[in-house]
Design a protein around this motif. Structure first.
Motif, short mmCIF file in Angstrom:
data_model
loop_
_atom_site.label_atom_id
_atom_site.label_comp_id
_atom_site.label_asym_id
_atom_site.label_seq_id
_atom_site.Cartn_x
_atom_site.Cartn_y
_atom_site.Cartn_z
N ALA A 122 0.81 -1.21 0.00
CA ALA A 122 0.00 0.00 0.00
C ALA A 122 0.84 1.26 0.00
CB ALA A 122 -0.95 0.00 1.19
N LEU A 123 2.06 1.16 0.55
CA LEU A 123 2.92 2.34 0.66
C LEU A 123 3.99 2.39 -0.40
CD1 LEU A 123 3.35 2.52 4.54
CD2 LEU A 123 1.55 3.48 3.12
N LEU A 124 4.08 1.36 -1.23
CA LEU A 124 5.12 1.34 -2.25
C LEU A 124 4.88 2.46 -3.26
CD1 LEU A 124 5.49 -2.49 -2.90
CD2 LEU A 124 7.05 -1.00 -1.63
N PRO A 125 5.92 3.21 -3.59
CA PRO A 125 5.73 4.35 -4.51
C PRO A 125 5.60 3.91 -5.96
CG PRO A 125 8.03 4.18 -3.84
CD PRO A 125 7.30 3.13 -3.07
N ILE A 126 4.66 4.54 -6.64
CA ILE A 126 4.52 4.39 -8.10
C ILE A 126 4.83 5.76 -8.68
CG2 ILE A 126 2.95 3.89 -10.00
CD1 ILE A 126 1.36 2.11 -8.07
N VAL A 127 6.00 5.86 -9.28
CA VAL A 127 6.53 7.15 -9.74
C VAL A 127 6.39 8.18 -8.63
CG1 VAL A 127 6.55 8.83 -11.63
CG2 VAL A 127 5.86 6.50 -12.08
N GLY A 128 6.84 7.81 -7.43
CA GLY A 128 6.94 8.73 -6.31
C GLY A 128 5.71 8.88 -5.46
N VAL A 129 4.57 8.28 -5.83
CA VAL A 129 3.32 8.43 -5.06
C VAL A 129 2.91 7.06 -4.53
CG1 VAL A 129 0.90 9.13 -5.15
CG2 VAL A 129 2.60 10.37 -6.50
N PRO A 130 2.64 6.94 -3.19
CA PRO A 130 2.24 5.64 -2.63
C PRO A 130 1.05 5.06 -3.40
CG PRO A 130 2.66 7.21 -0.87
CD PRO A 130 2.71 7.99 -2.15
N SER A 131 1.07 3.76 -3.56
CA SER A 131 0.02 3.12 -4.37
C SER A 131 -1.37 3.36 -3.78
CB SER A 131 0.28 1.61 -4.48
OG SER A 131 0.16 0.98 -3.22
N VAL A 132 -1.49 3.39 -2.43
CA VAL A 132 -2.81 3.63 -1.85
C VAL A 132 -3.30 5.04 -2.19
CG1 VAL A 132 -1.86 4.39 0.39
CG2 VAL A 132 -4.20 3.48 0.26
N ALA A 170 -7.53 -1.39 -2.09
CA ALA A 170 -6.51 -0.37 -2.29
C ALA A 170 -5.29 -0.88 -3.05
CB ALA A 170 -6.08 0.22 -0.96
N ASP A 171 -5.24 -2.20 -3.33
CA ASP A 171 -4.14 -2.71 -4.14
C ASP A 171 -4.44 -2.56 -5.64
OD1 ASP A 171 -6.10 -4.61 -4.29
OD2 ASP A 171 -4.89 -6.28 -3.54
N CYS A 172 -5.42 -1.70 -5.97
CA CYS A 172 -5.75 -1.39 -7.37
C CYS A 172 -5.55 0.11 -7.58
CB CYS A 172 -7.18 -1.79 -7.69
SG CYS A 172 -7.52 -3.56 -7.47
N PRO A 173 -4.35 0.54 -7.96
CA PRO A 173 -4.06 1.97 -8.05
C PRO A 173 -4.84 2.70 -9.13
CG PRO A 173 -2.04 0.65 -7.99
CD PRO A 173 -3.17 -0.30 -8.20
N LEU A 174 -5.37 1.95 -10.12
CA LEU A 174 -6.04 2.61 -11.24
C LEU A 174 -7.50 2.18 -11.37
CD1 LEU A 174 -3.38 3.03 -14.07
CD2 LEU A 174 -4.81 4.80 -13.05
N ILE A 175 -8.26 2.35 -10.29
CA ILE A 175 -9.71 2.25 -10.40
C ILE A 175 -10.16 3.34 -11.39
CG2 ILE A 175 -11.89 2.57 -9.17
CD1 ILE A 175 -10.47 -0.01 -8.38
N LEU A 176 -10.95 2.96 -12.38
CA LEU A 176 -11.31 3.92 -13.44
C LEU A 176 -12.69 4.52 -13.18
CD1 LEU A 176 -9.87 2.06 -16.56
CD2 LEU A 176 -8.87 3.98 -15.29
N PRO A 177 -12.77 5.84 -13.01
CA PRO A 177 -14.06 6.48 -12.68
C PRO A 177 -15.18 6.18 -13.67
CG PRO A 177 -12.24 8.03 -12.37
CD PRO A 177 -11.66 6.82 -13.04
N GLU A 178 -14.85 6.09 -14.97
CA GLU A 178 -15.90 5.84 -15.97
C GLU A 178 -16.56 4.47 -15.76
OE1 GLU A 178 -12.67 8.24 -18.18
OE2 GLU A 178 -12.79 6.74 -16.58
N ILE A 179 -15.76 3.50 -15.36
CA ILE A 179 -16.32 2.16 -15.14
C ILE A 179 -17.23 2.17 -13.93
CG2 ILE A 179 -15.76 -0.22 -14.52
CD1 ILE A 179 -13.31 -0.04 -16.27
#
Length: 596
Positions: free
Chosen positions: A359-369, A438-447
């Motif tokens: 949850a805290l691992l950075p994805i391009v500098g931002v925590p995944s959560v 929260a292990d899904c960093p790219l929940i898509l608003p349109e879906i």
């Protein structure tokens, strides 16, 4: 309010049935006056033999017989004006002179198709002050481009031009009536009135029927030949209606027009439907917090008032649900509904064994959560986003990841996720949950937006996508349904796999599995569970505009579709709950509720 109804205008065509007899012509005017019809006129054909033809023409002698002095026409036009409208059919310069001499008593002019190119007539008409007088031009025999040409010319000299179809043969065949021209002319000349002048055999029923057909098709003018006694008529008797037939025709035109005019839905129709319609009735008792689906209602006639099914759907489409508990056999009313409080609840723990503290691992500098929660905040229809974790000390660090207070924080049961969710729902007064992890960093608003729309439209308890890319969607669950699981199982031991408690029990829950539209459906893996997943997300975000707080489906899929090497990084990985047979058997066994 309805405008005052005006039936089609009927032109009584005298033509040549008078055979040159002035007294007969006077009697025809009298007969015309005795036909009770509010919207009518009588039309005279005015010409001189030398103006209409040369002596070598076969009908020239008849034209001499039919010709009246201008003083006769003046008297007849003045007499007609006492009982209705006077029209003149112009064939030559003589007729044009009569028109000019009697213009104050003439409401309309007719031109046969055979004289439309007559420049003698055209030059006279160009001098006429038409004002609000009407001009009928018969366009029989003309192709559509020719009709446009003559209309363009005559509409330049007269403001009120009427296009007429129908030509005179002896008799005109039914197959040559030309009703098919009416919709064509309506389309080609929108707003221009049309007139039907049929010449069917007056001894046949069709002669009284065809004007009705024309009126229903949209002709606002009807021209019909008229005589006193068809058997005694020397000329033009074959298609002429006698006075009683004209009365019958006028009555039928009134009825046909009354039957084809008015509001699309009349007050009487509304009253009839209101008294006889079957309305939705509750099939069984329902509860506050429920949504209404087709399975919840029956349709019956009743003395109760109530909403239609379409109205119920419209209300639910506005994200409303039941505010009170209708009893079985009760109808539904607007006051039964209230706005639903919709929230995203993102479940998150720090206990991951395969990818520790993911949850805290950075994805391009931002925590995944944080990535996940930013996506959830971009969903338009939700009222709040809740980060739900356990009450264990190890998970307390997540309190620092509420995006400066934009996200609510909740701590509850460590392992019973349903109880944890219900605790958050009761605390925040939530009605409908968008369940994500929260292990899904790219929940898509349109879906999520699409799933919410389908959830409320169908009146479901549980909605999920069949064909979403793993990690891009969530599940829509009514809090009432979550409570039903808790009440049945007590502690829901396997509620980390919440999906099974619903999809395994279609007899207890209204399940709505949705096929996403192609623009939202892919086959990528977009969940964070392994090192390869983290690598894929970092590569993906490097391609995205990293200054944005959230990303749309179009943006995300554009990168993945255009860079297949990114999705290949983790494309070989599988989901445990889809491949572990022992786990699947356990879930199927332990989450199933007894049939009802």
């Amino acid at each position: 309010m309805n405008k005052r109804y005006v039936p089609p205008y009927v032109i009584f065509e005298v033509a040549n049935v008078h055979a040159g007899n002035v007294n007969y012509l006077g009697r025809m005017i009298d007969a015309f006056s005795r036909v009770e019809y509010e919207n009518k006129g009588i039309k005279f054909q005015i010409f001189s033999p030398d103006g209409i033809a040369l002596p070598d023409f076969e009908w020239y002698p008849v034209y001499k017989e039919l010709c009246f002095d201008r003083s006769v026409w003046k008297n007849m036009i003045n007499e007609t004006a006492k009982y209705g409208d006077a029209w003149v059919d112009i064939f030559d310069g003589y007729g044009a002179i009569v028109l000019q001499e009697n213009i104050d008593h003439i409401v309309g002019i007719k031109l046969q198709a055979s004289v439309l190119e007559n420049h003698e007539i055209r030059s006279v008409l160009e001098q006429v002050e038409f004002g609000d007088r009407r001009l009928i031009i018969n366009v029989s025999g003309l192709a559509l481009d020719e009709v446009h040409a003559v209309y363009d010319y005559f509409s330049g000299i007269a403001e009120n031009v009427i296009l007429q179809i129908g030509y005179q043969s002896y008799p005109t065949k039914i197959s040559n009536t030309g009703l098919q021209k009416i919709p064509v002319l309506h389309a080609a000349f929108p707003g221009v009135p049309l007139c039907m002048a049929d010449h069917a055999d007056a001894n046949e029923n069709f002669a009284l029927e065809v004007p009705i057909y024309a009126a229903v098709l949209g002709c606002s003018y009807i021209e019909k030949h008229f005589c006193l006694d068809r058997k005694m008529a020397k000329y033009d008797g074959f298609s002429s209606l006698e006075p009683d037939q004209m009365r019958s025709l006028c009555a039928s035109l009134k009825n046909a027009s009354l039957a084809s005019h008015g509001l699309f839905v009349s007050d009487d129709e509304k009253e009839y439907l209101g008294k006889s319609i079957q309305i939705p009735i509750a099939r069984h008792a329902m509860n506050s917090g429920d949504l209404i689906s087709k399975s919840d209602i029956i349709f019956r006639r009743t003395k109760q008032s109530g909403l239609s099914f379409r109205e119920i759907q419209d209300i639910q489409n506005q994200k409303h649900l039941l505010a009170m508990s209708p009893a079985a056999n009760a109808s539904f009313h607007r006051e039964n509904f209230r706005p639903a409080n919709i929230a995203v609840i993102a479940a998150c723990r720090m206990k991951s064994s395969r990818l520790q503290q993911k949850a805290l691992l950075p994805i391009v500098g931002v925590p995944s959560v944080d990535r996940c929660l930013s996506q959830c905040l971009a969903i338009p229809a939700v009222h709040r986003v809740v980060l739900a974790t356990s009450d264990l000390e190890a998970d307390a660090v997540l309190r620092n990841h509420t995006l400066n207070g934009a996200v609510d924080f909740w701590q509850g049961e460590p392992d019973d996720v349903i109880s944890r969710y219900l605790g958050a729902c009761e605390h925040f007064n939530i009605d409908v949950v968008v369940r994500v992890t929260a292990d899904c960093p790219l929940i898509l608003p349109e879906i999520i937006t699409y799933l919410l729309e389908q959830h409320f439209l169908s009146g479901a308890d549980y909605t999920a996508a069949r064909n979403a890319a793993v990690g891009t969607a969530g599940e829509i669950i009514n809090v009432r349904a979550l409570k039903k699981v808790r009440d049945y199982f007590g502690a829901a031991e396997y509620s980390e796999y919440m999906t099974w408690y619903f999809q395994n029990n279609p007899g207890h829950f209204k399940i709505n599995l949705v096929q996403l539209p192609p623009s939202l459906a892919r086959d990528y893996r977009m969940t964070l569970d392994y090192q390869e997943d983290l690598k894929m997300f970092n590569r993906l975000y490097e391609k995205l505009n990293n200054e944005k707080s959230f990303y749309s489906a179009d943006e995300v899929f554009a990168v993945l579709d255009g860079n297949p090497e990114i999705s290949k990084i983790n494309g070989h990985l599988t989901l445990k709950y889809k491949t572990d047979k022992d786990l699947i058997e356990t879930l199927n066994r332990e989450t199933r509720m007894e049939a009802v």
